[in-house]
Design an enzyme around this catalytic site. Structure first.
Site, PDB file in Angstrom:
ATOM      1  N   CYS A   1       0.812  -1.223   0.000  1.00  0.00           N
ATOM      2  CA  CYS A   1       0.000   0.000   0.000  1.00  0.00           C
ATOM      3  C   CYS A   1       0.843   1.270   0.000  1.00  0.00           C
ATOM      4  O   CYS A   1       0.313   2.366  -0.203  1.00  0.00           O
ATOM      5  CB  CYS A   1      -0.947  -0.015   1.190  1.00  0.00           C
ATOM      6  SG  CYS A   1      -1.956  -1.511   1.280  1.00  0.00           S
TER       7      CYS A   1
ATOM      8  N   ASN B   1     -10.141  -0.857   0.125  1.00  0.00           N
ATOM      9  CA  ASN B   1      -8.689  -0.759   0.096  1.00  0.00           C
ATOM     10  C   ASN B   1      -8.182  -1.300  -1.241  1.00  0.00           C
ATOM     11  O   ASN B   1      -8.299  -2.492  -1.511  1.00  0.00           O
ATOM     12  CB  ASN B   1      -8.111  -1.573   1.264  1.00  0.00           C
ATOM     13  CG  ASN B   1      -6.604  -1.514   1.359  1.00  0.00           C
ATOM     14  OD1 ASN B   1      -5.912  -1.187   0.399  1.00  0.00           O
ATOM     15  ND2 ASN B   1      -6.079  -1.871   2.522  1.00  0.00           N
TER      16      ASN B   1
ATOM     17  N   HIS C   1      -3.620   6.769   2.262  1.00  0.00           N
ATOM     18  CA  HIS C   1      -4.023   5.450   1.798  1.00  0.00           C
ATOM     19  C   HIS C   1      -5.382   5.120   2.406  1.00  0.00           C
ATOM     20  O   HIS C   1      -5.577   5.254   3.621  1.00  0.00           O
ATOM     21  CB  HIS C   1      -2.982   4.409   2.204  1.00  0.00           C
ATOM     22  CG  HIS C   1      -3.441   2.993   2.074  1.00  0.00           C
ATOM     23  ND1 HIS C   1      -4.006   2.496   0.919  1.00  0.00           N
ATOM     24  CD2 HIS C   1      -3.434   1.964   2.964  1.00  0.00           C
ATOM     25  CE1 HIS C   1      -4.326   1.222   1.099  1.00  0.00           C
ATOM     26  NE2 HIS C   1      -3.993   0.885   2.340  1.00  0.00           N
TER      27      HIS C   1
END
Length: 321
Positions: free
Chosen positions: A112, A280, A250
């Site tokens: 990520c 996500n 993020h």
């Protein structure tokens, strides 16, 4: 030293939307359970579209905004956990599709934080004077590495891609970058191929590899490093947290974003959120959010992007619009 600016941003997503109610038909969960714990309401899921397809679509939009052609691109970096092939790289696949024959193309794996890491490589290459135009893409089809029987992980992830064009400029707009890592295979992992050859004992081949996560550990890690990333990227600059107009984090969990805002005593309205629609998307998360948030930017705005994830890895970028 050559300056760097962002000249184009684009994003792409599959057509299929999987809501929490739809997910409840696949695994034992509910809209209330997912929403209260994560803030996620739906996510985009591939119905066959590949990581390369998404990356190319996002790249073309970013290139159009930057008003560049494929031949102008000196370097292509794709941050991904889910390439279509291990070889050639996703970046080389993108290069083929775009016709970017003058580019050096390669992938990086930093989960990520991948987009932040790739952006650091891109901006350093431009500042060194070896490249003038670098295309950075975060692209994922995480639905192919999610265990759809595990409600603790499958509710979190979605598919998509985001792309940014970095270019050389006389007036520097990328003001500061900070990255760090600390190896930890227990918090967040995705298995690769086991060693199986003529020198190893015969074993059943492993045919499935899924994301594994210690949710509590990842949450503790995230709420610790997000304020750190913001603090570190502002070090040795003339700016303070109060000078920052927008935070693009993020998009992992709404609680993480809200806790980070509280820890640094900043109004959480400055923290852009779109995880309710996307979930996500790992390396694609920040550039997708950046593409959607840019409509709110005005000239001179200071923006911080923060990535954090498997590795463990984390990092941040301060730039001016």
């Amino acid at each position: 030293m050559v300056g760097v600016k962002i000249s184009g941003i684009g994003s792409a997503r599959p057509e299929t939307i999987l809501t929490n109610d739809g997910l409840a038909k696949i695994v034992e969960t509910s809209d209330e359970w997912i929403t209260t714990r994560t803030g996620i309401k739906s996510r985009y899921i591939s119905n066959g579209i590949s990581t390369t397809d998404l990356a190319v679509e996002a790249a073309k939009k970013a290139m159009a905004e930057a008003n560049i052609s494929a031949k102008d691109i000196d370097m292509i970096i794709v941050a991904t956990l889910t390439p279509d092939l291990f070889m050639p790289s996703a970046a080389c696949m993108v290069q083929i599709e775009l016709g970017a024959t003058n580019a050096t193309a390669f992938d990086i794996g930093a989960a990520c934080s991948g987009f932040v890491y790739a952006s650091k490589i891109a901006t350093n290459a431009i500042r060194c004077g070896t490249e003038k135009v670098v295309l950075v893409i975060g692209a994922e089809v995480l639905s192919k590495v999610v265990d759809w029987k595990d409600r603790n992980t499958c509710v979190l992830f979605g598919d998509g891609a985001g792309a940014v064009v970095y270019e050389a400029t006389d007036v520097n707009k990328v003001l500061s970058i900070y990255t760090q890592s600390a190896g930890n295979i227990n918090a967040l992992s995705l298995d690769g191929f086991p060693v199986k050859n003529c020198f190893t004992e015969a074993a059943e081949p492993k045919t499935e590899s899924y994301i594994k996560m210690d949710g509590r550990e990842v949450y503790k890690f995230a709420i610790a490093v997000v304020p750190l990333c913001i603090e570190k990227v502002l070090e040795n600059t003339e700016f303070t947290v109060a000078d920052v107009d927008h935070f693009i984090l993020h998009q992992a969990n709404e609680r993480i974003l809200d806790t980070a805002a509280k820890k640094i005593n900043i109004d959480k309205s400055k923290f852009f959120k779109n995880l309710d629609k996307y979930g996500n998307t790992s390396a694609a998360s920040i550039p997708i959010a950046l593409d959607e948030a840019k409509a709110n930017f005005k000239a001179g705005d200071k923006i911080i992007m923060v990535g954090f994830g498997g590795g463990l890895t984390w990092g941040s970028i301060l730039f001016e619009w």
